[in-house]
Design an enzyme around this catalytic site. Sequence first.
Site, PDB file in Angstrom:
ATOM      1  N   LYS A  98       0.840  -1.188   0.000  1.00  0.00           N
ATOM      2  CA  LYS A  98       0.000   0.000   0.000  1.00  0.00           C
ATOM      3  C   LYS A  98       0.881   1.245   0.000  1.00  0.00           C
ATOM      4  O   LYS A  98       2.051   1.112   0.345  1.00  0.00           O
ATOM      5  CB  LYS A  98      -0.939  -0.008   1.198  1.00  0.00           C
ATOM      6  CG  LYS A  98      -0.235  -0.189   2.560  1.00  0.00           C
ATOM      7  CD  LYS A  98      -0.152   1.027   3.400  1.00  0.00           C
ATOM      8  CE  LYS A  98       1.218   1.528   3.588  1.00  0.00           C
ATOM      9  NZ  LYS A  98       1.437   2.469   4.643  1.00  0.00           N
ATOM     10  N   HIS A 142      -1.102  -4.514   6.231  1.00  0.00           N
ATOM     11  CA  HIS A 142      -0.600  -5.347   7.320  1.00  0.00           C
ATOM     12  C   HIS A 142      -1.438  -5.252   8.603  1.00  0.00           C
ATOM     13  O   HIS A 142      -1.381  -6.134   9.436  1.00  0.00           O
ATOM     14  CB  HIS A 142       0.893  -5.088   7.583  1.00  0.00           C
ATOM     15  CG  HIS A 142       1.180  -3.886   8.431  1.00  0.00           C
ATOM     16  ND1 HIS A 142       1.256  -2.620   7.922  1.00  0.00           N
ATOM     17  CD2 HIS A 142       1.428  -3.761   9.754  1.00  0.00           C
ATOM     18  CE1 HIS A 142       1.532  -1.775   8.893  1.00  0.00           C
ATOM     19  NE2 HIS A 142       1.648  -2.435  10.033  1.00  0.00           N
ATOM     20  N   LYS A 151      -2.671  -8.315  11.843  1.00  0.00           N
ATOM     21  CA  LYS A 151      -2.323  -8.213  13.264  1.00  0.00           C
ATOM     22  C   LYS A 151      -3.227  -9.158  14.056  1.00  0.00           C
ATOM     23  O   LYS A 151      -4.439  -9.191  13.851  1.00  0.00           O
ATOM     24  CB  LYS A 151      -2.519  -6.771  13.775  1.00  0.00           C
ATOM     25  CG  LYS A 151      -1.439  -5.809  13.305  1.00  0.00           C
ATOM     26  CD  LYS A 151      -1.715  -4.418  13.855  1.00  0.00           C
ATOM     27  CE  LYS A 151      -0.764  -3.373  13.307  1.00  0.00           C
ATOM     28  NZ  LYS A 151       0.559  -3.381  13.904  1.00  0.00           N
ATOM     29  N   GLU A 208       1.247   7.977  16.679  1.00  0.00           N
ATOM     30  CA  GLU A 208       2.604   7.401  16.678  1.00  0.00           C
ATOM     31  C   GLU A 208       3.579   8.424  17.243  1.00  0.00           C
ATOM     32  O   GLU A 208       3.454   9.624  16.980  1.00  0.00           O
ATOM     33  CB  GLU A 208       3.027   7.051  15.249  1.00  0.00           C
ATOM     34  CG  GLU A 208       2.211   5.948  14.636  1.00  0.00           C
ATOM     35  CD  GLU A 208       2.767   5.537  13.276  1.00  0.00           C
ATOM     36  OE1 GLU A 208       3.427   4.495  13.205  1.00  0.00           O
ATOM     37  OE2 GLU A 208       2.571   6.266  12.301  1.00  0.00           O
ATOM     38  N   ASP A 250      -1.094   7.336   3.851  1.00  0.00           N
ATOM     39  CA  ASP A 250      -0.218   6.329   4.467  1.00  0.00           C
ATOM     40  C   ASP A 250      -1.006   5.440   5.439  1.00  0.00           C
ATOM     41  O   ASP A 250      -0.777   4.235   5.512  1.00  0.00           O
ATOM     42  CB  ASP A 250       0.915   7.052   5.220  1.00  0.00           C
ATOM     43  CG  ASP A 250       1.960   6.097   5.784  1.00  0.00           C
ATOM     44  OD1 ASP A 250       2.180   5.027   5.174  1.00  0.00           O
ATOM     45  OD2 ASP A 250       2.560   6.410   6.835  1.00  0.00           O
ATOM     46  N   HIS A 296      -4.911   1.459   6.434  1.00  0.00           N
ATOM     47  CA  HIS A 296      -5.089   0.696   7.670  1.00  0.00           C
ATOM     48  C   HIS A 296      -6.359   1.039   8.462  1.00  0.00           C
ATOM     49  O   HIS A 296      -7.081   0.151   8.901  1.00  0.00           O
ATOM     50  CB  HIS A 296      -3.899   0.920   8.607  1.00  0.00           C
ATOM     51  CG  HIS A 296      -2.571   0.675   7.974  1.00  0.00           C
ATOM     52  ND1 HIS A 296      -2.346  -0.362   7.106  1.00  0.00           N
ATOM     53  CD2 HIS A 296      -1.375   1.309   8.101  1.00  0.00           C
ATOM     54  CE1 HIS A 296      -1.077  -0.351   6.737  1.00  0.00           C
ATOM     55  NE2 HIS A 296      -0.465   0.657   7.316  1.00  0.00           N
ATOM     56  N   LYS A 302       2.191  11.495  13.175  1.00  0.00           N
ATOM     57  CA  LYS A 302       3.580  11.263  13.588  1.00  0.00           C
ATOM     58  C   LYS A 302       3.966  12.270  14.675  1.00  0.00           C
ATOM     59  O   LYS A 302       3.363  13.343  14.779  1.00  0.00           O
ATOM     60  CB  LYS A 302       4.517  11.455  12.384  1.00  0.00           C
ATOM     61  CG  LYS A 302       4.222  10.540  11.193  1.00  0.00           C
ATOM     62  CD  LYS A 302       4.723   9.136  11.444  1.00  0.00           C
ATOM     63  CE  LYS A 302       4.550   8.260  10.221  1.00  0.00           C
ATOM     64  NZ  LYS A 302       4.652   6.828  10.524  1.00  0.00           N
TER      65      LYS A 302
HETATM   66  C1  BG6 Z   1       2.981   1.683   7.861  1.00  0.00           C
HETATM   67  C2  BG6 Z   1       3.125   3.152   7.635  1.00  0.00           C
HETATM   68  O1  BG6 Z   1       2.146   1.115   6.876  1.00  0.00           O
HETATM   69  O2  BG6 Z   1       2.408   1.459   9.143  1.00  0.00           O
HETATM   70  C3  BG6 Z   1       3.997   3.764   8.719  1.00  0.00           C
HETATM   71  O3  BG6 Z   1       3.710   3.386   6.349  1.00  0.00           O
HETATM   72  C4  BG6 Z   1       3.472   3.419  10.085  1.00  0.00           C
HETATM   73  O4  BG6 Z   1       4.088   5.168   8.554  1.00  0.00           O
HETATM   74  C5  BG6 Z   1       3.219   1.909  10.198  1.00  0.00           C
HETATM   75  O5  BG6 Z   1       4.413   3.829  11.052  1.00  0.00           O
HETATM   76  C6  BG6 Z   1       2.544   1.540  11.488  1.00  0.00           C
HETATM   77  O6  BG6 Z   1       2.462   0.151  11.580  1.00  0.00           O
HETATM   78  P1  BG6 Z   1       2.600  -0.611  12.961  1.00  0.00           P
HETATM   79  O7  BG6 Z   1       2.344  -2.041  12.630  1.00  0.00           O
HETATM   80  O8  BG6 Z   1       3.979  -0.350  13.459  1.00  0.00           O
HETATM   81  O9  BG6 Z   1       1.549  -0.012  13.823  1.00  0.00           O
END
Ligand code: BG6
Length: 488
Positions: free
Chosen positions: A156, A186, A190, A224, A243, A248, A334
């Site tokens: 993605k 992804h 999880k 994050e 992103d 997600h 972020k």
């Molecule tokens: C990624 C993003 O797909 O997912 C990142 O590109 C982000 O910017 C990350 O930090 C977060 O994934 P996880 O699994 O660490 O929560």
Amino acid sequence: MTQTQERRGQKDTTAAAPHVIVLFGATGDLARRKLLPGLFHLAISPFAPDIRVVGTSLEDLDNEQFRAVADKACHEFSTRKLDDDDWQSFHQNLVYVPQGKGPKALATAVQEKLKELGPDARLLHYLSVPPKAAVEVIQMLDDAGLVENSRVIMEKPFGTDLASAEALNAKIHETFAEEQIFRIDHFLGKEAALNILAFRFANGLFEPIWNRNFIDHIQIDVPEKLTLEGRAKFYESTGAFKDMVVTHLFQILGFVAMEPPTELGPAAISDEKNKVFRSMRPLDPRKVVRGQYKGYRDEPGVDPESETETFVALECFIDNWRWAGVPFYLRTGKSLAEGQRIISIAFHEPPKSMFPPGSGVGQQGPDHLTFDLADQSKVSLSFYGKRPGPGMKLDKLSLQFAMKETDHVGDVLEAYERLILDAMRGDHTLYTTAEGIERLWEVSQPLLEDPPPVRGYNVGTWGPNAIHQLIAPRAWRLPFERVWRGKS
Ligand code: BG6
């Protein structure tokens, strides 16, 4: 006997066929953080013991240099303790072909590895490349004759808007059939996200209250602490919405909001998720807060006048019978105060109260069901209960579950591992579909066409002040007023 041999001794009858994995973007951030450590773990697990990796990227490396990159990545980012013997056995199964050497060189390396694995070996391409580079890579695979009998995982974001996603789908379909394509998100791999399905559909207790009659609103909140982590080039052209949200957070929303699927299979799950996406109201840019952390424009590789958002919070609605009138609040960004991934379901408050003023009823917000999507998932149900002693004082209490308290905590597969394994087995259940992705771009179109201005926020906060107006009279669940139990 090494740990690998020992583990292989526990023959798993569902182990994936031997595989050559062609990893595009093999030296990139995702490959180093997740994919190489993940492939290593799969290779030493009983699930996919026969893996060869052909890495490729724009960097001009030889096999040894690539192995050094992988070595460093696995040691730095693997969440498990590495055994030296295991590492040595994986190490020799890694080779590298610079993308610049062209399709022929790639084909030669892949054929050699396929031969090593024997006649049952299969081919899986992992495209860990930005949307713009994907078409070029697909062409290279076609030129190299590596399409037949293979599968391809696409990273993605899939496209950057509706038109580009449609064009990308059309282009890929010139080369790959739909059943060969695995569009990865992804978050859907999880363990904690899958537990939402178990929680909702394996119990009779919660599903009856999973609707507008009982639920006031839902938050999907993924702040994050991370900043750019050297990904300025990718991030500048992507931003927080593309992103994280259109990918997600919307996919998680699909799991939270969907109707019970008829079976745990790809068609049934995708149908139900796609129905949610079809019912989503197009985003209203007035109900979106875009932010940029102060100092972002000074980061190396960032345009000093950049309007890219590093933060986004929004309200959205699903216009169907189950969810009409229930707002969903999504937030991510972020450089925020904490790294968290939660889904918080706020229930309606009781219509009347017999408890006297001062008893504490309702004072700590509504009852909540909270899912923590961290790798070791947690679930909490909060409610008001009586404080021991005379009179009737109420406190917010909670029932909590933490995966780390079970005997299975060591069995957790990291999201990418789980999803790569599913792709090796040809299982699309946890992958997204072209229809779903295109619809999500479609509902996002008003925001992409008319984005509100980015507002500055200080590093270490929860985003621009406007987030409070967005959700008022409700409040953001984070930061938690009460910590999870067992948290030191
Ligand atoms: C990624 C993003 O797909 O997912 C990142 O590109 C982000 O910017 C990350 O930090 C977060 O994934 P996880 O699994 O660490 O929560």
